[in-house]
Design a protein around this motif. Structure first.
Motif, short mmCIF file in Angstrom:
data_model
loop_
_atom_site.label_atom_id
_atom_site.label_comp_id
_atom_site.label_asym_id
_atom_site.label_seq_id
_atom_site.Cartn_x
_atom_site.Cartn_y
_atom_site.Cartn_z
N PRO A 1 19.61 14.60 110.64
CA PRO A 1 19.19 15.97 110.97
C PRO A 1 17.90 15.98 111.77
O PRO A 1 17.05 15.10 111.61
CB PRO A 1 19.00 16.62 109.60
N LEU A 2 17.78 16.97 112.62
CA LEU A 2 16.55 17.11 113.39
C LEU A 2 15.45 17.63 112.48
O LEU A 2 15.67 18.55 111.70
CB LEU A 2 16.76 18.10 114.54
N SER B 1 17.88 16.90 126.69
CA SER B 1 19.02 16.58 125.84
C SER B 1 18.61 15.70 124.66
O SER B 1 17.72 16.06 123.90
CB SER B 1 20.13 15.97 126.70
N LEU B 2 19.23 14.55 124.52
CA LEU B 2 18.93 13.68 123.37
C LEU B 2 17.46 13.24 123.39
O LEU B 2 16.89 12.93 122.35
CB LEU B 2 19.86 12.47 123.35
N LEU C 1 26.20 10.07 118.47
CA LEU C 1 24.90 10.73 118.56
C LEU C 1 24.49 11.43 117.27
O LEU C 1 23.35 11.87 117.14
CB LEU C 1 24.90 11.74 119.71
N ARG C 2 25.40 11.54 116.34
CA ARG C 2 25.11 12.32 115.13
C ARG C 2 24.07 11.69 114.23
O ARG C 2 23.44 12.39 113.44
CB ARG C 2 26.40 12.60 114.37
N GLU D 1 23.78 17.87 114.72
CA GLU D 1 24.39 18.05 113.40
C GLU D 1 25.75 18.74 113.47
O GLU D 1 26.44 18.85 112.46
CB GLU D 1 23.44 18.83 112.50
N ASP D 2 26.12 19.20 114.64
CA ASP D 2 27.37 19.93 114.81
C ASP D 2 28.45 19.00 115.36
O ASP D 2 28.43 18.65 116.55
CB ASP D 2 27.16 21.11 115.75
N PRO D 3 29.40 18.57 114.52
CA PRO D 3 30.41 17.61 114.96
C PRO D 3 31.31 18.15 116.07
O PRO D 3 31.93 17.37 116.79
CB PRO D 3 31.21 17.31 113.70
N ALA D 4 31.37 19.44 116.25
CA ALA D 4 32.18 20.01 117.32
C ALA D 4 31.46 19.96 118.67
O ALA D 4 32.08 20.18 119.71
CB ALA D 4 32.55 21.45 116.99
N ARG D 5 30.17 19.66 118.66
CA ARG D 5 29.39 19.74 119.89
C ARG D 5 28.95 18.39 120.45
O ARG D 5 28.68 18.29 121.65
CB ARG D 5 28.16 20.62 119.68
#
Length: 182
Positions: free
Chosen positions: A113-114, A70-71, A108-109, A99-103
């Motif tokens: 970006p990764l 995960s993270l 954690l954002r 990067e996906d605010p819905a996920r």
């Protein structure tokens, strides 16, 4: 390479991996493994988590193999340029799409970006088609950029205790195959 010939660093994600999580179970079975402990598992700070991973890699006396969930995968990817000299391989499981605010939760954002640069060490990525934190399509994009082998875990959700994985024997087999490649 055999696990006994490496320092296997367990890199948990947000909120750590509890005693029934596959990472904790694997750590109990591998005598050369240890967990990368973070100061704050609930309110992670990217720079702190990356620095801790770098410290643990630098403290290792044998070749390093990372087992991230995960993270923890995001931490490995961010740290990759700083740890490339000692890391021989990585087993990356269920990277969240930070990067996906819905996920992912807002806290954690800032891990995004990764980086999408090729990883400077051999790595396999495991992704589930039903992971609520990352679509399989996005995991495919990560693998393409990072140069990792992508293993399709099917309908396994987030590959954690809550999704019923427990000891995750399929993961043990995959990790053994990765170790043979190193």
């Amino acid at each position: 390479m055999k696990a006994a010939d490496a320092d296997v660093l367990i890199v948990p994600g947000w909120q750590n991996s509890g005693p029934d999580h596959w990472q904790s179970r694997w750590m109990e079975k591998m005598s050369t493994s240890r967990r990368v402990e973070q100061d704050d598992w609930d309110d992670p700070v990217l720079a702190d988590w990356v620095d801790r991973l770098v410290e643990e890699v630098e403290a290792s006396t044998r070749p390093v193999v990372l087992v991230a969930h995960s993270l923890g995968v995001a931490v490995v990817v961010h740290a990759a340029p700083r740890i490339a000299r000692k890391v021989h391989g990585a087993f990356l499981v269920c990277c969240p799409d930070v990067e996906d605010p819905a996920r992912v939760p807002i806290k954690l954002r800032h891990f995004g970006p990764l980086p999408l640069d090729p990883l400077p060490f051999h790595a396999w990525q495991v992704a589930s088609r039903t992971d609520p934190y990352c679509s399989f399509d996005r995991a495919e994009i990560f693998s393409r950029h990072w140069g990792t082998k992508l293993l399709d875990a099917g309908d396994a959700k987030h590959l954690n205790t809550e999704s019923g994985q427990g000891p995750w024997p399929e993961g043990v087999l995959a990790f053994a195959h990765l170790m043979k490649e190193l």
